[in-house]
Design an enzyme around this catalytic site. Structure first.
Site, mmCIF file in Angstrom:
data_model
loop_
_atom_site.group_PDB
_atom_site.id
_atom_site.type_symbol
_atom_site.label_atom_id
_atom_site.label_comp_id
_atom_site.label_asym_id
_atom_site.label_seq_id
_atom_site.Cartn_x
_atom_site.Cartn_y
_atom_site.Cartn_z
ATOM 1 N N LYS A 25 -6.040 -2.581 -1.145
ATOM 2 C CA LYS A 25 -7.681 -2.496 -2.797
ATOM 3 C C LYS A 25 -8.645 -1.256 -2.219
ATOM 4 C CE LYS A 25 -5.955 -6.470 -3.011
ATOM 5 N NZ LYS A 25 -5.080 -6.467 -4.473
ATOM 6 N N ASP A 26 -9.433 -2.174 -3.538
ATOM 7 C CA ASP A 26 -10.433 -0.439 -3.588
ATOM 8 C C ASP A 26 -11.592 -0.907 -1.845
ATOM 9 O OD1 ASP A 26 -9.950 0.170 -5.787
ATOM 10 O OD2 ASP A 26 -10.857 -0.928 -7.485
#
Length: 388
Positions: A25-26
């Site tokens: 995930k970012d």
């Protein structure tokens, strides 16, 4: 995300490789994802809920499961994004609202080039993740360690510690300088302190990272080459499907995991008959079990491998237990379930003697789903015509 796993590992008394997940995930976002951690009971996880809230993390839906997760074991991701203070491009005479709606509809109907996003490569950093991956593929273990510990041009404890290491190769001294929250760096340094800065010591140091992280760097290199390849393909041939292109024959297949028998080499007759469309074209992501296009793009791949010293690379690094079979990636993608709302906001000038409402500014609330391994930053870049 790696830092979040590191924090959880310390709190739970396990190591990062005990965690498994379907995707990354970012770092700069509010994200949700499923994870599985071995050797930990649901009760133990519940016990640390309040502690990790201080780190702006929350665990929920805690339960026992039978199996770990693996990378790629997800259908896709959902995004809710707000873009504020929208402005027209300079010298654009069109109405801003019309321009925004036109850009969104264009991506919705035609899609976007399926580049790997800049966050995959550590945008803004002195050393990018693909450089580390290339060193690992060439079995340059010491170089890969030094690249990982290369400091940024910042004067803070983390970068002072990294600078000290590159100057001295003193892992023990660097450990005393490295802040506790840099879990990955400390794990690598502890291993170097134990085994030394020899070739074998650097190999052992890389084993302080979970397999998913070791392979991440190699995948970053393959992703960088794929980005360059798709730019070359589109610049050379445009949107026409050409003889020697590769196309996917399985429209319902899992993106990036098409078997070789579902990838077809376009013939001269098929090019002439316009048998295939550009959205079916795929390019290989480097590995030992892929075929290359039989046209200028295939030659380009060979030139890049030669440029990077990988002419004889089998995309296996036995010393790190890394095998990279490769895969295929569609050059175009479209968002699903896209919806949007324009919000008009008014700036209040509180400094003026009499508060007044300035010119209204527009914000865009946009929601969409993307298939696994597609990047919202890339989709937004196409809509906004703006690099992040």
């Amino acid at each position: 995300m790696f830092e979040a796993v590191g924090v959880l590992a310390v709190k739970l008394g396990v190591i990062p490789s005990d965690f498994s997940y379907a995707g990354l995930k970012d770092k700069k976002a509010i994200t949700y994802q499923a994870m599985v951690v071995r050797k930990v009971t649901p009760e133990r996880l519940k016990d640390i809920e309040k502690e990790i809230e201080k780190k702006r993390m929350t665990v929920f839906n805690i339960r026992s499961v039978n199996d770990s997760l693996r990378l790629g074991q997800l259908k896709g991701n959902h995004f809710d994004i707000v873009i504020r203070n929208l402005k027209k491009q300079i010298n654009d005479s069109a109405n801003l609202r019309e321009r925004i709606l036109e850009a969104i509809e264009n991506v919705k109907n035609k899609g976007f080039v399926n580049y790997y996003g800049p966050q995959r490569f550590g945008m803004g950093r002195k050393v990018h993740t693909d450089q580390i991956g290339l060193a690992l593929l060439k079995s340059e273990m010491g170089k890969a360690v030094k690249l990982f510990l290369t400091p940024e041009d910042l004067d803070d404890p983390v970068n002072r510690a990294k600078k000290y290491f590159l100057q001295t190769e003193d892992a023990k001294g660097t450990l005393s300088l490295m802040p506790e929250f840099k879990v990955r760096e400390r794990a690598l340094l502890e291993s170097l302190h134990r085994f030394g800065m020899t070739e074998e010591g650097c190999i052992q140091a890389w084993f302080s990272f979970p397999h998913s992280m070791r392979i991440f760097y190699v995948h970053a290199y393959s992703s960088k080459v794929w980005n360059e390849a798709v730019s070359y393909r589109l610049a050379t041939y445009g949107s026409r499907v050409m003889e020697g292109d590769l196309v996917c024959l399985d429209e319902d297949g899992d993106d990036e995991h098409f078997p070789n028998n579902k990838v077809h080499l376009v013939t001269e007759e098929e090019e002439s008959a316009n048998t295939y469309a550009i959205h079916q074209v795929v390019l290989p992501v480097l590995g030992y079990n892929i075929q290359y296009p039989k046209n200028k793009v295939g030659l380009w791949y060979q030139e890049v491998l030669s440029r990077d010293g990988l002419q004889a690379c089998r995309f296996k690094v036995p010393t790190l237990k890394l095998n990279v079979p490769g895969c295929y990636r569609k050059i175009l993608k479209q968002p699903h379930n896209l919806s949007y709302q324009l919000i008009e906001e008014h700036d209040i000038d509180v400094k003026a003697e009499v508060s007044h409402v300035d010119e209204a500014t527009l914000s865009l609330l946009i929601s969409f789903d993307l298939d696994a391994s597609c990047y919202a930053t890339v989709c937004l870049r196409e809509i906004m015509k703006h690099d992040f």
